[in-house]
Design a protein around this motif. Structure first.
Motif, PDB file in Angstrom:
ATOM      1  N   UNK A  23       0.802  -1.228   0.000  1.00 35.22           N
ATOM      2  CA  UNK A  23       0.000   0.000   0.000  1.00 35.22           C
ATOM      3  C   UNK A  23       0.831   1.272   0.000  1.00 35.22           C
ATOM      4  N   UNK A  24       1.785   1.375   0.907  1.00 32.00           N
ATOM      5  CA  UNK A  24       2.585   2.602   0.973  1.00 32.00           C
ATOM      6  C   UNK A  24       3.287   2.885  -0.352  1.00 32.00           C
ATOM      7  N   UNK A  25       3.864   1.835  -0.954  1.00 35.47           N
ATOM      8  CA  UNK A  25       4.568   2.037  -2.224  1.00 35.47           C
ATOM      9  C   UNK A  25       3.622   2.474  -3.335  1.00 35.47           C
ATOM     10  N   UNK A  26       2.352   2.083  -3.234  1.00 34.60           N
ATOM     11  CA  UNK A  26       1.368   2.428  -4.257  1.00 34.60           C
ATOM     12  C   UNK A  26       0.669   3.757  -3.962  1.00 34.60           C
ATOM     13  N   UNK A  27       1.068   4.419  -2.860  1.00 38.65           N
ATOM     14  CA  UNK A  27       0.441   5.690  -2.510  1.00 38.65           C
ATOM     15  C   UNK A  27      -0.944   5.530  -1.916  1.00 38.65           C
ATOM     16  N   UNK A  28      -1.240   4.353  -1.371  1.00 38.14           N
ATOM     17  CA  UNK A  28      -2.535   4.074  -0.755  1.00 38.14           C
ATOM     18  C   UNK A  28      -2.348   3.918   0.748  1.00 38.14           C
ATOM     19  N   UNK A  29      -3.422   4.111   1.484  1.00 35.36           N
ATOM     20  CA  UNK A  29      -3.371   3.834   2.914  1.00 35.36           C
ATOM     21  C   UNK A  29      -3.371   2.324   3.109  1.00 35.36           C
ATOM     22  N   UNK A  30      -2.789   1.826   4.194  1.00 39.49           N
ATOM     23  CA  UNK A  30      -2.808   0.382   4.446  1.00 39.49           C
ATOM     24  C   UNK A  30      -4.232  -0.134   4.649  1.00 39.49           C
ATOM     25  N   UNK A  31      -4.407  -1.405   4.393  1.00 40.24           N
ATOM     26  CA  UNK A  31      -5.698  -2.052   4.625  1.00 40.24           C
ATOM     27  C   UNK A  31      -5.797  -2.394   6.105  1.00 40.24           C
ATOM     28  N   UNK A  32      -6.957  -2.150   6.691  1.00 37.16           N
ATOM     29  CA  UNK A  32      -7.246  -2.616   8.042  1.00 37.16           C
ATOM     30  C   UNK A  32      -8.300  -3.700   7.890  1.00 37.16           C
ATOM     31  N   UNK A  33      -7.896  -4.940   8.135  1.00 37.74           N
ATOM     32  CA  UNK A  33      -8.794  -6.077   8.002  1.00 37.74           C
ATOM     33  C   UNK A  33      -9.415  -6.386   9.360  1.00 37.74           C
ATOM     34  N   UNK A  34     -10.730  -6.211   9.500  1.00 33.27           N
ATOM     35  CA  UNK A  34     -11.398  -6.474  10.774  1.00 33.27           C
ATOM     36  C   UNK A  34     -11.615  -7.981  10.971  1.00 33.27           C
ATOM     37  N   UNK A  35     -10.615  -8.630  11.522  1.00 31.27           N
ATOM     38  CA  UNK A  35     -10.625 -10.083  11.634  1.00 31.27           C
ATOM     39  C   UNK A  35     -11.854 -10.606  12.369  1.00 31.27           C
ATOM     40  N   UNK A  36     -12.152 -10.060  13.545  1.00 29.35           N
ATOM     41  CA  UNK A  36     -13.253 -10.612  14.332  1.00 29.35           C
ATOM     42  C   UNK A  36     -14.607 -10.312  13.728  1.00 29.35           C
ATOM     43  N   UNK A  37     -14.726  -9.234  13.003  1.00 26.63           N
ATOM     44  CA  UNK A  37     -15.973  -8.941  12.284  1.00 26.63           C
ATOM     45  C   UNK A  37     -16.249 -10.062  11.277  1.00 26.63           C
ATOM     46  N   UNK A  38     -15.205 -10.499  10.590  1.00 21.27           N
ATOM     47  CA  UNK A  38     -15.351 -11.598   9.639  1.00 21.27           C
ATOM     48  C   UNK A  38     -15.514 -12.929  10.372  1.00 21.27           C
ATOM     49  N   UNK A  39     -14.805 -13.096  11.466  1.00 20.72           N
ATOM     50  CA  UNK A  39     -14.801 -14.370  12.178  1.00 20.72           C
ATOM     51  C   UNK A  39     -16.171 -14.710  12.766  1.00 20.72           C
ATOM     52  N   UNK A  40     -16.939 -13.719  13.166  1.00 22.80           N
ATOM     53  CA  UNK A  40     -18.258 -14.026  13.708  1.00 22.80           C
ATOM     54  C   UNK A  40     -19.243 -14.419  12.603  1.00 22.80           C
ATOM     55  N   UNK A  41     -18.885 -14.163  11.365  1.00 29.37           N
ATOM     56  CA  UNK A  41     -19.752 -14.505  10.240  1.00 29.37           C
ATOM     57  C   UNK A  41     -19.325 -15.783   9.521  1.00 29.37           C
ATOM     58  N   UNK A  42     -18.044 -16.084   9.553  1.00 25.88           N
ATOM     59  CA  UNK A  42     -17.519 -17.223   8.806  1.00 25.88           C
ATOM     60  C   UNK A  42     -16.628 -18.082   9.695  1.00 25.88           C
ATOM     61  N   UNK A  43     -16.571 -19.360   9.408  1.00 21.64           N
ATOM     62  CA  UNK A  43     -15.641 -20.257  10.095  1.00 21.64           C
ATOM     63  C   UNK A  43     -14.236 -20.000   9.573  1.00 21.64           C
ATOM     64  N   UNK A  44     -13.256 -20.326  10.375  1.00 18.73           N
ATOM     65  CA  UNK A  44     -11.851 -20.094  10.020  1.00 18.73           C
ATOM     66  C   UNK A  44     -11.501 -20.690   8.657  1.00 18.73           C
TER      67      UNK A  44
END
Length: 139
Positions: free
Chosen positions: A43-64
């Motif tokens: 991201x930084x090299x591409x001039x974008x902000x880093x991704x923030x992946x909300x792990x637990x938001x996804x985890x409560x919806x999907x199995x590992x």
């Protein structure tokens, strides 16, 4: 006005305010929360902000296994070579963020919301300390 009416009016007003906030063009700075994964391999090299992946938001919806087996995400922050070409091609995040299961990749700020120069990491993750059993105790 009775208690129920006041509460209903408050809820309605709050929902309208929230809808106005979400519908506005104001971009709020997101920050990683406990257990989120900051992804900043490119991201930084591409001039974008880093991704923030909300792990637990996804985890409560999907199995590992959905992400870690079916989609191939490694169990290590920064362990995958994720880039936008792969995501657009339906790999990694793009398997769901396709406009059908979840929003599509055209809404960049939904994911690229981290503070610039934040390294790839699991944000404030727990680290399990290994407790060694006392001498003579059975593990």
């Amino acid at each position: 006005m009775d208690g129920k009416s006041r509460r209903a009016r408050w809820v309605g007003t709050t929902l309208l305010a929230l809808a106005a906030l979400l519908g506005s063009s104001v971009t709020l700075d997101a920050r990683a929360e406990y257990g989120d994964v900051v992804i900043n391999n490119y991201s930084d090299q591409a001039g974008m902000r880093p991704v923030v992946f909300p792990h637990w938001f996804h985890r409560i919806r999907f199995r590992c296994k959905v992400c870690h087996a079916d989609l191939g995400f490694k169990f290590k922050a920064g362990g995958n070579e994720i880039n936008m070409v792969k995501v657009i091609d339906g790999q990694f995040c793009g398997a769901c963020h396709n406009g059908e299961v979840a929003w599509n990749v055209e809404n960049c700020n939904m994911c690229h919301s981290g503070k610039p120069n934040t390294p790839t990491q699991v944000h404030e993750s727990t680290t399990s300390s290994i407790v060694t059993p006392a001498k003579g105790a059975k593990p």
